[in-house]
Motif scaffolding. Structure first.
Motif: not given
Length: 178
Positions: A111-127
């Motif tokens: 959850i980022l800014g009240g929106r749902t993130l997929s697991s791939e998006q979270v991995e993208g942020i982590g990279k």
């Protein structure tokens, strides 16, 4: 009607979701107590708060935070949530590092800014390399470079005119002194 303990848990989750810059949901089902303590220790070291929560309580807390764009289908199965309060990138990296090394812990979503993130998006942020501060510095640098060039081009004619006028004033000032 929720019990007093559940009401307190909802209030606690509401406050944490409101304060968190990112919340990452993982599934830890089947994790031993030793491994769970290791996970909590690694999250604390990364300044990430980690807790197990009931899906219904998480859904109610998200509704109280007016997260209307949130896909509530992420609240299914056994859920643990990692709250990142300072740096989204550092929190995502900590969770991604652990889930990458674990065969049991599974990244569900975020959850980022009240929106749902997929697991791939979270991995993208982590990279993202360097973290939030370095990314901001790179953006500022990217914008600042061309702006300083434009400023130099715009101010050059006026600067040159000032040099010519100063040179002429020095010439005239030197002639009147003789």
């Amino acid at each position: 009607m929720p019990t007093q303990a559940k009401a307190q848990m909802i209030e606690d989750l509401t406050v944490k979701l409101g304060r968190a810059t990112i919340a990452i949901l993982v599934q830890t089902q089947g994790l031993s107590v030793k491994d769970m303590n290791d996970l909590r220790k690694k999250m604390r070291a990364a300044n990430v708060e980690f807790q197990i929560a009931k899906n219904t309580l998480l859904r109610i807390a998200s509704e109280r935070n007016n997260m209307n764009e949130l896909d509530t289908s992420i609240f299914n199965g056994q859920t643990a949530i990692a709250f990142g309060f300072d740096d989204e990138v550092a929190a995502a990296k900590a969770v991604i590092d652990y889930t990458g090394n674990s065969k049991i812990v599974v990244l569900k979503s975020g959850i980022l800014g009240g929106r749902t993130l997929s697991s791939e998006q979270v991995e993208g942020i982590g990279k993202i390399r360097g973290g939030k501060k370095q990314t901001k510095a790179e953006v500022v640098g990217t914008i600042q470079g061309p702006l300083s060039n434009v400023y130099g081009l715009i101010s050059a004619p006026m600067r040159e005119l000032c040099y010519v006028l100063q040179g002429r004033a020095d010439q005239l000032g030197g002639a009147s002194a003789e």
